[in-house]
Each structure stands twice: as C-alpha cells, then as structure tokens.
Design an enzyme around this catalytic site. Structure first.
Site, mmCIF file in Angstrom:
data_model
loop_
_atom_site.group_PDB
_atom_site.id
_atom_site.type_symbol
_atom_site.label_atom_id
_atom_site.label_comp_id
_atom_site.label_asym_id
_atom_site.label_seq_id
_atom_site.Cartn_x
_atom_site.Cartn_y
_atom_site.Cartn_z
ATOM 1 N N ASN A 10 -42.074 35.701 -1.216
ATOM 2 C CA ASN A 10 -42.061 34.372 -1.817
ATOM 3 C C ASN A 10 -42.506 33.385 -0.739
ATOM 4 O O ASN A 10 -41.754 33.096 0.180
ATOM 5 C CB ASN A 10 -40.632 34.075 -2.299
ATOM 6 C CG ASN A 10 -40.448 32.646 -2.773
ATOM 7 O OD1 ASN A 10 -41.415 31.908 -2.948
ATOM 8 N ND2 ASN A 10 -39.195 32.255 -2.974
ATOM 9 N N TRP A 11 -43.730 32.912 -0.872
ATOM 10 C CA TRP A 11 -44.277 32.031 0.171
ATOM 11 C C TRP A 11 -43.737 30.611 0.074
ATOM 12 O O TRP A 11 -44.016 29.783 0.934
ATOM 13 C CB TRP A 11 -45.813 32.033 0.114
ATOM 14 C CG TRP A 11 -46.427 33.221 0.799
ATOM 15 C CD1 TRP A 11 -45.756 34.289 1.338
ATOM 16 C CD2 TRP A 11 -47.819 33.459 1.050
ATOM 17 N NE1 TRP A 11 -46.646 35.175 1.896
ATOM 18 C CE2 TRP A 11 -47.917 34.683 1.731
ATOM 19 C CE3 TRP A 11 -48.987 32.755 0.751
ATOM 20 C CZ2 TRP A 11 -49.148 35.215 2.129
ATOM 21 C CZ3 TRP A 11 -50.217 33.286 1.136
ATOM 22 C CH2 TRP A 11 -50.291 34.508 1.827
ATOM 23 N N LYS A 12 -43.007 30.303 -0.996
ATOM 24 C CA LYS A 12 -42.438 28.957 -1.176
ATOM 25 C C LYS A 12 -43.542 27.895 -0.992
ATOM 26 O O LYS A 12 -44.675 28.145 -1.397
ATOM 27 C CB LYS A 12 -41.256 28.758 -0.220
ATOM 28 C CG LYS A 12 -40.230 29.882 -0.366
ATOM 29 C CD LYS A 12 -38.933 29.627 0.338
ATOM 30 C CE LYS A 12 -37.973 30.775 0.074
ATOM 31 N NZ LYS A 12 -36.660 30.566 0.661
ATOM 32 N N HIS A 93 -34.808 30.221 -8.900
ATOM 33 C CA HIS A 93 -34.548 30.266 -7.458
ATOM 34 C C HIS A 93 -33.594 29.119 -7.089
ATOM 35 O O HIS A 93 -33.680 28.026 -7.646
ATOM 36 C CB HIS A 93 -35.862 30.136 -6.679
ATOM 37 C CG HIS A 93 -35.696 30.467 -5.229
ATOM 38 N ND1 HIS A 93 -35.130 29.584 -4.343
ATOM 39 C CD2 HIS A 93 -35.965 31.586 -4.524
ATOM 40 C CE1 HIS A 93 -35.071 30.153 -3.140
ATOM 41 N NE2 HIS A 93 -35.577 31.379 -3.228
ATOM 42 N N GLU A 95 -33.539 27.152 -4.711
ATOM 43 C CA GLU A 95 -34.197 25.915 -4.261
ATOM 44 C C GLU A 95 -34.674 25.085 -5.454
ATOM 45 O O GLU A 95 -34.670 23.851 -5.395
ATOM 46 C CB GLU A 95 -35.348 26.261 -3.292
ATOM 47 C CG GLU A 95 -34.780 26.723 -1.947
ATOM 48 C CD GLU A 95 -35.668 27.654 -1.154
ATOM 49 O OE1 GLU A 95 -36.847 27.821 -1.490
ATOM 50 O OE2 GLU A 95 -35.149 28.232 -0.174
ATOM 51 N N GLU A 164 -29.483 36.453 -4.515
ATOM 52 C CA GLU A 164 -29.743 35.766 -3.252
ATOM 53 C C GLU A 164 -28.600 34.808 -2.948
ATOM 54 O O GLU A 164 -28.596 33.666 -3.459
ATOM 55 C CB GLU A 164 -31.043 34.958 -3.350
ATOM 56 C CG GLU A 164 -32.254 35.785 -3.694
ATOM 57 C CD GLU A 164 -33.530 35.070 -3.286
ATOM 58 O OE1 GLU A 164 -34.248 35.613 -2.454
ATOM 59 O OE2 GLU A 164 -33.781 33.958 -3.782
ATOM 60 N N GLY A 170 -32.863 31.774 4.435
ATOM 61 C CA GLY A 170 -33.493 31.020 5.508
ATOM 62 C C GLY A 170 -32.556 30.691 6.661
ATOM 63 O O GLY A 170 -32.872 29.858 7.506
ATOM 64 N N SER A 210 -32.768 36.215 4.151
ATOM 65 C CA SER A 210 -32.978 36.614 5.546
ATOM 66 C C SER A 210 -33.260 38.108 5.722
ATOM 67 O O SER A 210 -32.831 38.711 6.709
ATOM 68 C CB SER A 210 -31.793 36.184 6.418
ATOM 69 O OG SER A 210 -31.673 34.773 6.419
ATOM 70 N N GLY A 231 -38.498 35.635 1.859
ATOM 71 C CA GLY A 231 -39.108 34.319 2.094
ATOM 72 C C GLY A 231 -39.832 34.290 3.424
ATOM 73 O O GLY A 231 -40.977 34.740 3.560
ATOM 74 N N GLY A 232 -39.151 33.794 4.441
ATOM 75 C CA GLY A 232 -39.760 33.566 5.755
ATOM 76 C C GLY A 232 -40.540 34.759 6.296
ATOM 77 O O GLY A 232 -41.658 34.604 6.809
HETATM 78 P P1 PGA Z 1 -35.591 34.006 3.239
HETATM 79 O O1 PGA Z 1 -35.786 33.503 1.715
HETATM 80 O O2 PGA Z 1 -36.062 35.447 3.288
HETATM 81 O O3 PGA Z 1 -36.433 33.085 4.056
HETATM 82 O O4 PGA Z 1 -34.128 33.914 3.538
HETATM 83 C C1 PGA Z 1 -35.490 34.355 0.644
HETATM 84 C C2 PGA Z 1 -35.745 33.636 -0.661
HETATM 85 O O5 PGA Z 1 -35.401 32.455 -0.779
HETATM 86 O O6 PGA Z 1 -36.303 34.228 -1.591
#
Ligand code: PGA
Length: 253
Positions: A10-12, A93, A95, A164, A170, A210, A231-232
């Site tokens: 997920n590149w956000k 998600h 966010e 999650e 993150g 993470s 994500g990251g």
């Molecule tokens: P992260 O994000 O791997 O940077 O913790 C995961 C996500 O929000 O899907």
C-alpha cells in the site's frame, strides 16, 4: 483450502512516476515467487502506469466512492478504477477512517459498490491502543466487520480481510504473534458464521502494521495469517521483495 499467501503493498500518498522503476522491479522479481500472490496499490495517479508495467503482480486502488459516475468532485468510482487497470481496492483503512471520518456503514456501501464494479476488496479493520488496553480489541474489530462485511455468496474470490492494529501502523511496533493469532482466529470464526465455513475458508486474513523483511517470516508462518498488507516497506523493491521471499519461505517450511 490453503490459498497462496497474499502480499500487498500500500503506497498510500507516496509515489510519482519516478517510482515506476520500483514497481517494475517488484513485478519482474515476483515472477520468481509464484507461490506468493503479489500486489501493489499505488496512488490513483499511478494506477494506469503501474498496470501497464506489470506482467505478474495485481494492481489495485486505496479507496473508491460508493456511488456511480456523476457529480462528485474529486472522487473516483469502481468502474473508473477498473478502467485504469485496478483489479482490487483497499477499503476501510484506518487512515481513511481517521482522516475522512469514514463509518462502517459508508465502508459497507463502498464495498458493495466495488464488488458490483468487478473489483476484489481488501477490507481493513483494527483497534487503537486505548481499545486494546481496555481489553476491547476483539469486540471492537468484530463490530467493525459485522457492520461492514458485504452480503455476498461467494466471498472466496472477492474478499480479503486485513487486520491492522492502528498502533502498529507506521510505528515500528508490531503486535505480538500471539495477539495476531488470537485476533485472526476470532475473525475466522466471524467469517465462518457469516458465509459458512466451506465458503469462507478461502478468504485470506492479512496482517498489517510495520511488517518488514526482518519480522515477516515469523508473522507469515503463524496460523490463519494469509499474507500481509505492507505500507512503508513496500516503497522500495528491495524491502518489499524481502517480504515476498519470507512469504515464499514460510510457504515451503
Ligand atoms: P506500515 O503500514 O507497514 O507502514 O505500518 C501498513 C498499512 O497501513 O497498511
């Protein structure tokens, strides 16, 4: 039925065309790990370009509007995503829930619309640290799912759940494997009750928060962990592929 592990990046809100080389590298390397299903969800602006680059990996989006084409400035609907090359969409998600006040009801409407538009759905759920500390993580997460799961008869091909915990996203903190296993087992029971055990067995439950090459193997080897939403660590081919390799090795073990 054991499905292939599903590793989704997920590149956000990250990525310009300069990132296409990372997507290409991920796609080419993924061809060596056919036991793993690999996918990327770039921002809207890159979906079509990544789709054109990709020979192996699945391409998806990070959100969609619940309605059809029309007067909704700045929004994108499921048919437009399909047209750009998306095969799935991440919905719910944390966010989106936090930044845009998305409710379970809205997320349910988005899911129904995405499925109608031919997209597969990754439905995210997860609790805050306060909720976990209050001992309410399980009831909270199951409540999110009960209010947003779609009414469909064939979830296997079309639905994935991503657990999650918000405090692990993150932050570099991951949930303990025991906590992940317990939550995934509860989610599995809910899926069985909702869709019937036979039908829901092929719905994968991903863990997200993470995930990195260093911790992926342990998490991905745990019972009922059907993959990871990353994500990251999905922003560079090197770290994302480290997770794909870990998934492949966990599959072989
Ligand atoms: P992260 O994000 O791997 O940077 O913790 C995961 C996500 O929000 O899907």
């Amino acid at each position: 039925m054991a499905e292939r592990p599903y590793i989704v990046g997920n590149w956000k809100m990250n990525g310009t065309r300069a990132m296409l080389s990372e997507a290409r590298a991920i796609d080419r390397a993924a061809q060596r790990y056919m036991k793993v299903e690999v996918a990327l969800a770039p921002p809207y602006t890159l979906i079509h370009a990544v789709h054109r680059e990709a020979e192996q990996i699945g391409i998806g989006a990070q959100d969609c509007h619940p309605g059809e084409e029309g007067a909704h400035t700045g929004d994108i609907c499921a048919t437009m995503l399909s047209d750009a090359g998306a095969k799935f969409v991440i919905l719910g998600h944390s966010e989106r829930r936090q930044d845009h006040g998305e409710s379970n009801e809205l997320i349910n409407a988005k899911i129904e619309s995405a499925l109608e538009g031919g997209l597969r759905v990754i439905l995210c759920c997860g609790e805050t640290l306060d909720t976990r500390d209050a001992g309410e993580a399980e009831s909270f997460v199951l409540g999110q799912l009960k209010a947003s799961l779609p009414s469909i008869e064939d979830p296997a091909e079309r639905l994935t759940i991503a657990y999650e915990p918000i405090w692990a996203i993150g932050t570099g903190r991951t949930a303990t494997v025991d906590d992940v296993v317990a939550m995934h087992a509860s989610i599995r029971r809910l899926l069985d009750e909702t869709y019937g055990a036979e039908t829901s067995a092929a719905v994968r439950i991903l863990y997200g928060g993470s995930v990195k090459p260093e911790n992926a193997r342990e998490i991905l080897s745990a019972p009922e962990v059907g993959g990871a939403l990353v994500g990251g660590a999905s922003l560079s081919a090197e770290s994302f592929l480290g997770i794909v390799v870990a998934a492949s090795e966990a599959e072989d073990a």
